[in-house]
Write an enzyme that holds these catalytic residues in place. Structure first.
Site, mmCIF file in Angstrom:
data_model
loop_
_atom_site.group_PDB
_atom_site.id
_atom_site.type_symbol
_atom_site.label_atom_id
_atom_site.label_comp_id
_atom_site.label_asym_id
_atom_site.label_seq_id
_atom_site.Cartn_x
_atom_site.Cartn_y
_atom_site.Cartn_z
ATOM 1 N N SER A 137 63.392 56.656 14.228
ATOM 2 C CA SER A 137 62.694 55.607 14.078
ATOM 3 C C SER A 137 60.934 55.864 14.193
ATOM 4 O O SER A 137 60.118 55.144 14.698
ATOM 5 C CB SER A 137 62.741 54.289 15.076
ATOM 6 O OG SER A 137 64.179 54.004 14.706
ATOM 7 N N PHE A 183 60.563 40.080 29.056
ATOM 8 C CA PHE A 183 61.363 39.817 29.649
ATOM 9 C C PHE A 183 62.573 40.217 30.005
ATOM 10 O O PHE A 183 63.266 40.004 30.955
ATOM 11 C CB PHE A 183 62.551 38.578 27.982
ATOM 12 C CG PHE A 183 60.704 37.493 27.905
ATOM 13 C CD1 PHE A 183 60.516 36.248 28.294
ATOM 14 C CD2 PHE A 183 60.469 38.172 26.468
ATOM 15 C CE1 PHE A 183 60.044 35.972 27.708
ATOM 16 C CE2 PHE A 183 59.392 36.777 26.031
ATOM 17 C CZ PHE A 183 59.006 36.058 27.041
ATOM 18 N N ASP A 235 64.308 50.889 8.918
ATOM 19 C CA ASP A 235 63.549 51.836 9.382
ATOM 20 C C ASP A 235 64.713 53.285 9.436
ATOM 21 O O ASP A 235 63.792 54.289 8.571
ATOM 22 C CB ASP A 235 62.712 52.248 11.074
ATOM 23 C CG ASP A 235 63.713 52.002 11.846
ATOM 24 O OD1 ASP A 235 65.207 51.247 11.554
ATOM 25 O OD2 ASP A 235 63.837 52.286 13.650
#
Length: 511
Positions: free
Chosen positions: A115, A291, A381
């Site tokens: 990636s 988060f 990707d």
């Protein structure tokens, strides 16, 4: 086998010939055959597509990490079946976009990519080595000093210098490869916090990924950033606000969340769903949302999160609401990072659920923007090794065992040569392999129908690996809006950057 396959397909078509096919336009009643008339309707709709050649005000780049064409096909069916449909006629939101191309994904040093190299291609226009984040291929991997003169400007940096608002969203860590490539430059993707920097790198001038987001030197900085990875932003003596047993990972003592808030009265940091919901777009805030200590929850598990997490669609909506307040426009990158992670775990159910949520986020962005001034690009990707096979009958549960319609019209299990059933979805390699120590090949393990449909089930694979690998296949680019017509045929992955710059009328060399 050919005769057998023909019988299966004939039976499937006969059983489902009256099922309406989903298209972008109302089907014309020509023959009464759903697929024939649907094709006529689609043809008519395609003839109305026009090329938008005006300047783009906004660009939204959607990346579903690891979402190859096989994943798209399986997610399309899963999405339809989750609403009680057979699934095959369904289309995901972005599959209705008028323009598409195929993207070659290799890195400059690897046939099957990672990636870091693939997102660098899309974010900077330069293809590079595996493992490098927005650093040109001339720098060796992990070489701090060489990388300093090989930084490749990113589309977020260029947009900030042009006065546009900018945003980055991911369900992975915000410092993970895909989001990092939009704002950071490192020759080794694992340098997510200063604790990961090798000896001497800081003194030589290299900085970790998390600090580069906070110290972003272009324009007025990134305006909206949401994802996971809280630990990379907190010092090692700071307690995580959600998990009292976890602490930060930074060794330099910096609390990057506090530094973000200190930038201005408009800068805010949020870490739970209640705080996210309280963000008021009308206040024109600059928001950092983290988060989780690491990656966000899978969509399948999100509702059980202790502090609550917004969905990818919710984060996308909030970003568009805030960023669109800039009259000059905005650029936004949205990543469904955990599609990739589920595939690595050989867990198709979670991969498809996250892909489904991703499609909903795309639909939200399209709904909230104008296709006359907003270029939306949807792609991946790289691919994975997911397989989709076995002659299952039309409408068969995409996560289930292969069932076909026999000559008597009965829906029945289709056994393999060992007499056992098998799943429609599988992997070429990964943790679900039967060829591994402790497994008796004469007793090939296979779950019950209920077990294989379970969210935790690992699909069978061939080569035993602790983590399933990426695939080297091309991935699809779907596009709508100004400049979208420039996507056709098969292109190099870095071409995406150049289309974005052309649509925005920005120089790709700005730094």
């Amino acid at each position: 086998m050919r005769i057998f396959a023909s019988l299966l397909m004939s039976a499937s078509l006969a059983a489902c010939a009256s099922t309406p096919i989903a298209t972008n336009a109302a089907p014309a009643a020509v023959t009464g055959d759903a697929w024939f008339d649907g094709a006529q309707s689609t043809l008519a709709q395609r003839k109305t597509v026009t090329h938008v050649k005006t300047k783009a005000k906004n660009v939204i780049l959607f990346i579903a990490d690891g979402m190859d064409p096989t994943t798209v096909a399986a997610a399309r069916i899963y999405d339809g079946q989750s609403r009680g449909e057979e699934g095959e006629e369904n289309l995901l939101s972005f599959e209705r976009f008028p323009h598409l191309a195929m993207s070659k994904t290799y890195n400059t040093d690897s046939q099957v990519p990672d990636s870091a190299g693939t997102m660098t291609a899309m974010a900077t226009g330069y293809k590079t080595r595996m493992g490098m984040i927005s650093v040109k291929k001339e720098s060796p991997v992990g070489d701090c000093e060489a990388s300093l003169s090989a930084h490749a400007p990113t589309f977020v940096e260029i947009a900030e210098q042009a006065g546009l608002s900018t945003g980055v969203i991911s369900t992975a860590r915000l410092t993970h490869a895909t989001p990092a490539a939009t704002y950071a430059h490192v020759p080794e993707r694992d340098w997510e916090s200063d604790a990961a920097l090798p000896e001497g790198a800081y003194e030589a001038g290299c900085r970790d990924i998390a600090s580069q987001l906070i110290d972003f030197p272009y324009g007025d900085g990134v305006d909206f950033a949401m994802g996971g990875g809280r630990a990379n932003f907190l010092p090692e003596d700071a307690q995580d606000p959600e998990d009292q047993e976890r602490k930060g990972w930074r060794k330099d003592g910096r609390n990057l969340t506090a530094e973000w808030v200190a930038k201005s009265d408009k800068h805010a940091f949020v870490w739970n769903k209640a705080q996210f919901d309280a963000i008021d777009p009308a206040a024109d805030p600059r928001v950092l949302g983290l988060f989780e200590g690491s990656h966000l929850e899978y969509e399948a598990d999100r509702e059980n999160d202790k502090a609550g997490e917004p969905s990818l669609e919710e984060m996308t909506r909030k970003a568009v609401e805030i960023l669109s307040r800039n009259d000059k426009g905005f650029v936004l990158m949205v990543e469904a990072g955990r599609v990739d992670h589920a595939h690595h775990g050989g867990n198709a159910a979670r991969a498809l659920m996250d892909a489904q949520e991703y499609a909903q986020a795309v639909a939200a962005a399209y709904e909230m923007t104008d296709p006359k001034d907003t270029l939306i690009i949807v792609t991946a990707d790289h691919g994975h090794t997911l397989t989709f096979a076995g002659y299952p009958a039309k409408g068969n549960d995409i996560l289930g065992l292969v069932r076909y319609v026999n000559t008597e019209g009965e829906n029945t299990l289709l056994p393999a040569e060992d007499g056992k059933p098998y799943t429609t979805l599988g992997y070429a390699n990964g943790p679900g392999a039967v060829f591994k120590k402790g497994v008796d090949l004469l007793e090939r393990p296979i779950g019950t129908e209920e077990e294989v449909k379970g969210v935790n089930y690992q699909q069978p694979s061939l080569v035993p690996l602790g983590s399933e690998t990426h695939g080297g296949q091309d991935v699809t680019i779907y596009a709508s809006g100004p400049g979208a017509y420039l996507f056709s045929g098969t292109v190099e992955q870095n071409y995406i950057f150049h289309v974005m710059m052309d649509a925005l009328r920005l120089s790709p060399q700005t730094e």
